[in-house]
Design an enzyme around this catalytic site. Sequence first.
Site, mmCIF file in Angstrom:
data_model
loop_
_atom_site.group_PDB
_atom_site.id
_atom_site.type_symbol
_atom_site.label_atom_id
_atom_site.label_comp_id
_atom_site.label_asym_id
_atom_site.label_seq_id
_atom_site.Cartn_x
_atom_site.Cartn_y
_atom_site.Cartn_z
ATOM 1 N N SER A 255 0.849 -1.195 0.000
ATOM 2 C CA SER A 255 0.000 0.000 0.000
ATOM 3 C C SER A 255 0.880 1.238 0.000
ATOM 4 O O SER A 255 2.072 1.162 0.327
ATOM 5 C CB SER A 255 -0.866 0.028 1.260
ATOM 6 N N ASP A 256 0.323 2.378 -0.351
ATOM 7 C CA ASP A 256 0.994 3.619 -0.001
ATOM 8 C C ASP A 256 0.775 3.792 1.512
ATOM 9 O O ASP A 256 -0.064 3.102 2.124
ATOM 10 C CB ASP A 256 0.449 4.808 -0.797
ATOM 11 N N TRP A 257 1.502 4.720 2.101
ATOM 12 C CA TRP A 257 1.459 4.825 3.578
ATOM 13 C C TRP A 257 0.058 5.281 4.029
ATOM 14 O O TRP A 257 -0.391 6.353 3.682
ATOM 15 C CB TRP A 257 2.566 5.756 4.045
#
Length: 885
Positions: A255-257
């Site tokens: 995932s992105d953060w």
Amino acid sequence: MTAAALPPSPPLSSPSLSKVSPSPWHTGDRSFLDADVDALLAQLTRTEKITMLAGADWWHTVPVPRLNIPGVKMSDGPNGARGASFAEQTAGIALPCETALAATFNTDLVHAAGSLLAREAKDRGAVALLAPTINIQRSPLGGRSFESFTEDPILSGILATAYINGLQENGVSAVLKHYVANDIEHERTAVSSEVSERALREVYLRPFQIAVADSNPLAIMSSYNRVNGEHVSESKELLDGVLRKQWGWDGLVMSDWFGTYSVDTAIKAGQDLEVGILRKWHPAPADITPQMPGTAKWRTPYLVEHLLAARKISERDIDACVRNVLVWAQRTARMSPETVYGDDIEVTNDRPEDRVFLRELGAKSNVLLKNENKALPLTNVKRVAVIGPRALDKTCFGGGSAQLNCSYVVTVLEGIKQVAPEGVSVEYSLGTSSHKMLPYLDGIVRDDGVAGADMRLYTTLAPGAPVVHHYRREASHVLLNDGVPDSLQGKNWFAVMSGTWTAPITGAYEFSLAVCGRAKLYVDGQLVVDNWDVLQTPGETFFGHGTSEEFGRLDVVAGKEYSIRAEFSNIPGVMKDAPDVGQICNFGLRIGGFPVVDKDAAIEAAVALAKDVDAVVVAVGLSPDWESESYDRASLVLPQRTNELVARVAAANPRTVVAVQSGSAVSMPWVDDVAAVVQAWYGGNASGLALADVLFGNVNPSARLPITFPVREEDIAAHGNFRSANGKVLYSEDLAVGYKWFLERKLTPLFPFGHGLSYSTFGYSGVEVSRTDETTVEYSVAVTNTGDVAGSHSVQVYLSSPVSNLAHPVRHLAGIATTGILAPGTSERVVVKVTRRELAHWDDLLHSWSIENGKWKVFVSDDALSAEQLVHKFDVRGRHEWSGL
Ligand code: BGC
């Protein structure tokens, strides 16, 4: 360029730092390198597996010591390896930003940049770099445009391939990002990119597809946004369907953060790893083990088991994700066993050969946009004025996660002073300021005498309270995303940022404070800014979680030392209209400062100096505050009174050269009045030296624009459809992104895609064509240096498709090739190969790639818009359809 020919290296601005955090889980047993992943999977308990679905902290995957499975350490980002902490950053190299790398039009240089980044990542103890960013520069106003290569999908794919190969051949996994159509920052976790099937395939997915085919990135980061209504991180079609099934890619999707928005949907779609964990911090404490679950936001044992019981997900779904985590861990461990099994030590290495390379790379990314009457190179000059706010500025990259603690920076003024030939005097005048926020306080030093500020954390601000943690910051700001010690988690806590500051002027000085939390600033014990006991105003700071700047003024005396003390608390301030911006930031503090400038007098002084000298370099541009992750730019206009300054200096001195530092296009209303313009981007550590090498002719410029510079915002294809409106942004220009829009609408840009001048001239001859099959044609062209200065040249090959009932771009880039340095009068042959990939369009009836039958035209051109030099025509017949790579 050789090391011997260079002026001496400037000293390091901060000494080599090293952090030691002995890893608790590495026993020296490396059986994992040869372990059978499926056998390991079978031995993992369900709790261990659930724990492995998320990161252990902000920057590591979860290790399983009992099976000798190591945790993989990752680091941002595209132009340097920051290491495992926003809060306490180990100094490292900053390369030119990605737009600058792209401007080299040179895959060998981009490959070498990737190799250097791999070494840097390993110096930070990391085996995965969260890079490259290959979103499309749909508009120069995109906050992260500086972080992406280009507006052209094929060029983006070619450059990403070179970058990733450089990284991965040197033992570091790429994490290609952000998949996909993540091209604005406004409402970035909510916005839906509304895009046609064709444009999605031909423009936005295409660079990912080329990179997957030619460099096999070991990991890909899913983006924050939605595509056509569905979050990419939950899209079975985009993650599983396109990446895995159609392209046959078998890497890890992370995932992105904080870019995970569900438990079962994301897991079932194939988002293997949730990253962006609030609780833990670096150095990793000994309690990060699978026996300590609960660090994830979504993938907690409680939720995952609940959904298992409800049959929303199955053990198989979990196994599929964990398997990908294990495979990735093993691949990275095999590539760099010493780093994976190392002790997570972060070091700074300042190698002379890297300094040489950074300077060369920077110079080869500077685009000479205009050069009249041979204004450049700066020969026959005795006095040169350097004017403008960017000349002193030490920031050499864009904002957000691309930022790092730069091991050294050579500013424009320093670079010009170092490179100017003996006997040339260099004088400076500010002219105007151009900051959006006051710059970090310059001239502040910590207790240890190093430039920067101390930051001490406490449970109370009562006198004598013990220090819980002490950060030594390299500048007067801190982002405490990943930096709060476990003992303070979930509690109210306090901090003091302090240092000794020497005033640079006598007179009024302006201070500012922006905060995510609450804070007060004292100078010599006097309260100067209060951002604590006030109704806070939301601002763009700290990924949109912080306040706007609050200001205060003080009269100061040049050379006098002042104590700086900012008191901070994590207790949220009272904020009016607090924005709804997600969760990426926890706490942050930023002290700014700048002399109060008499704006009219500053311009007058600069103009007076300009009148007196032989040539002027005006250093203008943007900064990380203007171009950053989490917000977009409002306009193409240069800040404050920059345009007025340039126009007035140009009127005062006919040899006015403008150097622009920005990550994407800016408007230049004075362009006809100045003699020369150099687009210098954000150039990394060696910015000033690289620019000076071009200005004084040590390097003959060869870079080309990887984006179109429009005259006005209204000419940008995305104009009118660029901000999120009701959670959507319509990609109304469809295929006509960047130069394709200018071609279609017959618009004249300020400077076209592909444009770039040299101090020499080049000609083409002897085109040789070799066609190996129906859809593969190779062009070999001889490039001759027809001028009198040695230099290199990039050949751009464009294609025009046959007329059909489908609309296609008027012309599109098929490939580039760059010569080595050619002495005057000499030639080199370069080859560009056109394959079915460059000929293909996406057929949205068949849902597959297809090639138009009929006559294709091939051009060599010096930019995307100028007169074409027809090289060849060829016929394609028959059916060519495929849906994979
Ligand atoms: C960015 C990513 C970055 C991550 C970690 C996110 O905000 O979108 O590009 O890698 O943070 O810093």
